[in-house]
Design a protein around this motif. Structure first.
Motif, PDB file in Angstrom:
ATOM      1  N   GLY A 193     112.204 117.170  77.473  1.00  0.00           N
ATOM      2  CA  GLY A 193     111.888 116.097  76.247  1.00  0.00           C
ATOM      3  C   GLY A 193     113.462 115.593  75.609  1.00  0.00           C
ATOM      4  N   SER A 194     114.335 116.262  75.979  1.00  0.00           N
ATOM      5  CA  SER A 194     115.677 115.547  75.583  1.00  0.00           C
ATOM      6  C   SER A 194     115.993 114.278  76.312  1.00  0.00           C
ATOM      7  CB  SER A 194     116.655 116.673  75.875  1.00  0.00           C
ATOM      8  OG  SER A 194     116.953 116.732  77.199  1.00  0.00           O
ATOM      9  N   CYS A 195     115.300 113.896  77.286  1.00  0.00           N
ATOM     10  CA  CYS A 195     115.564 112.800  77.715  1.00  0.00           C
ATOM     11  C   CYS A 195     115.390 111.261  76.796  1.00  0.00           C
ATOM     12  CB  CYS A 195     114.460 112.213  79.007  1.00  0.00           C
ATOM     13  SG  CYS A 195     112.926 111.974  78.791  1.00  0.00           S
ATOM     14  N   TRP A 196     114.597 111.531  75.961  1.00  0.00           N
ATOM     15  CA  TRP A 196     114.474 110.636  75.069  1.00  0.00           C
ATOM     16  C   TRP A 196     115.715 110.444  73.885  1.00  0.00           C
ATOM     17  CZ3 TRP A 196     110.991 107.476  77.086  1.00  0.00           C
ATOM     18  CH2 TRP A 196     110.098 108.020  77.938  1.00  0.00           C
ATOM     19  N   GLY A 197     116.486 111.492  73.950  1.00  0.00           N
ATOM     20  CA  GLY A 197     117.450 111.517  72.898  1.00  0.00           C
ATOM     21  C   GLY A 197     118.162 110.385  72.409  1.00  0.00           C
ATOM     22  N   ALA A 239     104.687 102.482  79.607  1.00  0.00           N
ATOM     23  CA  ALA A 239     104.775 102.981  80.868  1.00  0.00           C
ATOM     24  C   ALA A 239     106.100 102.907  81.447  1.00  0.00           C
ATOM     25  CB  ALA A 239     103.818 102.832  82.054  1.00  0.00           C
ATOM     26  N   VAL A 240     107.035 103.713  81.508  1.00  0.00           N
ATOM     27  CA  VAL A 240     108.336 103.494  81.814  1.00  0.00           C
ATOM     28  C   VAL A 240     108.580 103.981  83.377  1.00  0.00           C
ATOM     29  CG1 VAL A 240     110.860 103.928  81.222  1.00  0.00           C
ATOM     30  CG2 VAL A 240     109.170 103.914  79.526  1.00  0.00           C
ATOM     31  N   SER A 241     109.041 102.954  84.123  1.00  0.00           N
ATOM     32  CA  SER A 241     109.250 103.254  85.724  1.00  0.00           C
ATOM     33  C   SER A 241     107.774 103.367  86.521  1.00  0.00           C
ATOM     34  CB  SER A 241     110.097 104.524  85.899  1.00  0.00           C
ATOM     35  OG  SER A 241     111.537 104.243  85.222  1.00  0.00           O
ATOM     36  N   THR A 242     107.124 104.116  85.793  1.00  0.00           N
ATOM     37  CA  THR A 242     105.528 104.577  86.713  1.00  0.00           C
ATOM     38  C   THR A 242     104.719 103.573  86.662  1.00  0.00           C
ATOM     39  OG1 THR A 242     106.332 106.666  85.916  1.00  0.00           O
ATOM     40  CG2 THR A 242     104.036 106.420  87.184  1.00  0.00           C
ATOM     41  N   THR A 248     102.428  98.038  77.899  1.00  0.00           N
ATOM     42  CA  THR A 248     103.812  97.696  78.415  1.00  0.00           C
ATOM     43  C   THR A 248     104.317  98.441  79.438  1.00  0.00           C
ATOM     44  OG1 THR A 248     104.611  96.678  76.197  1.00  0.00           O
ATOM     45  CG2 THR A 248     106.292  97.277  77.881  1.00  0.00           C
ATOM     46  N   TYR A 249     104.513  97.785  80.544  1.00  0.00           N
ATOM     47  CA  TYR A 249     105.058  98.393  81.689  1.00  0.00           C
ATOM     48  C   TYR A 249     106.546  97.967  81.953  1.00  0.00           C
ATOM     49  CZ  TYR A 249     105.907  99.764  86.649  1.00  0.00           C
ATOM     50  OH  TYR A 249     106.442 100.221  87.669  1.00  0.00           O
ATOM     51  N   LEU A 250     107.675  98.819  81.883  1.00  0.00           N
ATOM     52  CA  LEU A 250     108.996  98.739  81.957  1.00  0.00           C
ATOM     53  C   LEU A 250     109.348  99.339  83.251  1.00  0.00           C
ATOM     54  CD1 LEU A 250     111.211  97.945  80.007  1.00  0.00           C
ATOM     55  CD2 LEU A 250     111.709 100.128  79.393  1.00  0.00           C
ATOM     56  N   HIS A 275     115.952 104.026  88.083  1.00  0.00           N
ATOM     57  CA  HIS A 275     114.788 104.783  87.962  1.00  0.00           C
ATOM     58  C   HIS A 275     114.933 105.322  86.391  1.00  0.00           C
ATOM     59  CE1 HIS A 275     111.502 107.272  88.494  1.00  0.00           C
ATOM     60  NE2 HIS A 275     112.042 108.456  88.050  1.00  0.00           N
ATOM     61  N   TRP A 276     116.225 105.786  85.792  1.00  0.00           N
ATOM     62  CA  TRP A 276     116.283 106.807  84.781  1.00  0.00           C
ATOM     63  C   TRP A 276     116.585 105.659  83.466  1.00  0.00           C
ATOM     64  CZ3 TRP A 276     115.208 111.397  86.567  1.00  0.00           C
ATOM     65  CH2 TRP A 276     115.131 111.640  87.878  1.00  0.00           C
ATOM     66  N   LEU A 277     115.646 105.213  83.306  1.00  0.00           N
ATOM     67  CA  LEU A 277     115.808 104.020  82.323  1.00  0.00           C
ATOM     68  C   LEU A 277     115.905 104.858  80.835  1.00  0.00           C
ATOM     69  CD1 LEU A 277     113.075 101.421  83.190  1.00  0.00           C
ATOM     70  CD2 LEU A 277     115.490 101.591  83.957  1.00  0.00           C
ATOM     71  N   PRO A 278     115.249 105.887  80.488  1.00  0.00           N
ATOM     72  CA  PRO A 278     115.410 106.550  79.121  1.00  0.00           C
ATOM     73  C   PRO A 278     117.264 106.796  78.879  1.00  0.00           C
ATOM     74  CG  PRO A 278     113.545 107.359  80.013  1.00  0.00           C
ATOM     75  CD  PRO A 278     114.159 106.764  81.212  1.00  0.00           C
ATOM     76  N   GLU A 279     117.495 107.362  79.867  1.00  0.00           N
ATOM     77  CA  GLU A 279     119.021 107.648  80.013  1.00  0.00           C
ATOM     78  C   GLU A 279     120.067 106.645  80.097  1.00  0.00           C
ATOM     79  OE1 GLU A 279     116.614 111.251  81.564  1.00  0.00           O
ATOM     80  OE2 GLU A 279     116.519 109.172  81.951  1.00  0.00           O
ATOM     81  N   THR A 280     119.586 105.596  80.941  1.00  0.00           N
ATOM     82  CA  THR A 280     120.698 104.474  81.075  1.00  0.00           C
ATOM     83  C   THR A 280     120.366 103.375  80.376  1.00  0.00           C
ATOM     84  OG1 THR A 280     119.231 103.805  83.082  1.00  0.00           O
ATOM     85  CG2 THR A 280     121.008 105.716  83.599  1.00  0.00           C
ATOM     86  N   GLU A 281     119.358 102.974  79.936  1.00  0.00           N
ATOM     87  CA  GLU A 281     118.980 101.997  79.025  1.00  0.00           C
ATOM     88  C   GLU A 281     118.150 102.118  77.994  1.00  0.00           C
ATOM     89  OE1 GLU A 281     120.114  99.256  80.449  1.00  0.00           O
ATOM     90  OE2 GLU A 281     120.666 100.140  82.654  1.00  0.00           O
ATOM     91  N   PRO A 282     118.644 103.115  77.273  1.00  0.00           N
ATOM     92  CA  PRO A 282     118.018 103.433  75.866  1.00  0.00           C
ATOM     93  C   PRO A 282     117.653 102.514  74.771  1.00  0.00           C
ATOM     94  CG  PRO A 282     120.155 104.263  75.752  1.00  0.00           C
ATOM     95  CD  PRO A 282     120.016 103.849  77.129  1.00  0.00           C
ATOM     96  N   ASP A 283     118.690 101.335  74.661  1.00  0.00           N
ATOM     97  CA  ASP A 283     118.206 100.113  73.865  1.00  0.00           C
ATOM     98  C   ASP A 283     117.029  99.420  74.279  1.00  0.00           C
ATOM     99  OD1 ASP A 283     120.360 101.369  72.547  1.00  0.00           O
ATOM    100  OD2 ASP A 283     121.789  99.785  73.018  1.00  0.00           O
ATOM    101  N   GLU A 284     117.082  99.142  75.591  1.00  0.00           N
ATOM    102  CA  GLU A 284     115.852  98.453  76.054  1.00  0.00           C
ATOM    103  C   GLU A 284     114.794  99.077  76.027  1.00  0.00           C
ATOM    104  OE1 GLU A 284     118.912  98.605  77.296  1.00  0.00           O
ATOM    105  OE2 GLU A 284     119.964  96.733  77.725  1.00  0.00           O
TER     106      GLU A 284
END
Length: 279
Positions: A36-40, A122-125, A217-219, A252-261
């Motif tokens: 769950g910390s991936c959304w930090g 949905a983020v990435s998937t 929304t699909y990201l 692929h790792w959008l929550p960690e690399t693109e959190p603002d988007e």
């Protein structure tokens, strides 16, 4: 009331319950091999807009919820876990966000229980049926061939125990996150449990979940090493409600690399869903 743990029979799921307790609720579902910390880096923007976030460490990732048999990780049980988190928080309906495997759970929850899902991000998937169709393309099949490898007993654990950090950073995950997730996977039974999500695929009764009828929304990151454009392009075919596709120049790792988007896309989806009213 804050929710820190949710009991599912003998299993105990850990939950990060943050933000205004009386705000609209976001259910945030992580993927492999996250927690769950991936959304930090995403949640501060959500909290600033008055939203409550529930981010569970899902089955296999919470130390108290690691049954050893693969049958315990069928998709229908994972969806039930997600709904149990909402029940424990006293939430009838939430905005559901899922990344990677969490996206698979989110798509299934929206298809099976639309009354519980105010909106889906949905983020990435991609939608599972869009991905299934895209698998006819050899390029897509090759990029997801690791799913077949993960079906084998013991060998995937042996490989990942030695190389997980290298594989994660090589796929674009920041080193600090890779080290954190790899450390969690070294906990007793954790790596086997996480891999059992893949090993349970042949056992699931959802083949695959059907179309969804909630605002979605699909990201997607155009440089995702596992998920090609074909599945991304077809995902909208499986949404029978307002749909938005957001393409980022990212991996692929959008929550960690693109959190603002990611946070911006979630907030836009929440606002759009509110503007549509009930139903």
């Amino acid at each position: 009331m804050r929710v820190r743990q949710v009991r599912r029979g003998r299993l105990v799921l850990d939950v990060r319950d943050e933000g205004p307790v009386d705000g609209e609720t976001m259910l945030l579902l992580h993927g492999f091999p996250q927690d769950g910390s991936c959304w930090g880096a995403v949640v501060p923007a959500l909290h600033a807009e008055g939203l409550r976030t529930l981010a569970p460490d899902q089955r296999g990732y919470s130390p108290g919820a690691r049954p050893p048999r693969r049958g315990a990780y069928r998709l229908e049980w994972l969806v039930d876990d997600a709904l149990a988190v909402l029940d424990a928080a006293g939430v009838e309906q939430a905005h559901v966000v899922g990344h990677d495997w969490g996206g698979g759970v989110a798509w299934a929850a929206a298809a099976l229980h639309p009354e519980r899902v105010a909106s889906l991000t949905a983020v990435s998937t991609p939608h599972p049926r869009a991905l299934a169709r895209a698998m006819a393309n050899p390029g897509q099949a090759l990029r997801t061939s690791y799913v077949g490898l993960f079906q084998l007993p013991r060998l995937p654990e042996a490989l990942l125990e030695r190389r997980l950090v290298t594989l994660l950073t090589g796929s674009g995950l920041p080193a600090a996150s890779a080290e954190h997730y790899a450390g969690r996977m070294r906990e007793p039974g954790a790596l086997r449990a996480a891999l059992n999500w893949y090993r349970a695929l042949p056992l699931t009764r959802l083949r695959p979940p059907g179309d969804v009828a909630v605002p979605t929304t699909y990201l997607w990151g155009s440089a995702d090493p596992a998920l090609r454009r074909g599945a991304a392009r077809r995902t909208g075919d499986h949404v029978g409600a307002a749909y938005r596709f957001v393409e980022l120049t990212a991996g692929h790792w959008l929550p960690e690399t693109e959190p603002d988007e990611v946070a911006g896309a979630i907030l836009d989806q929440v606002a759009a869903a509110a503007g549509q009213g009930p139903g």
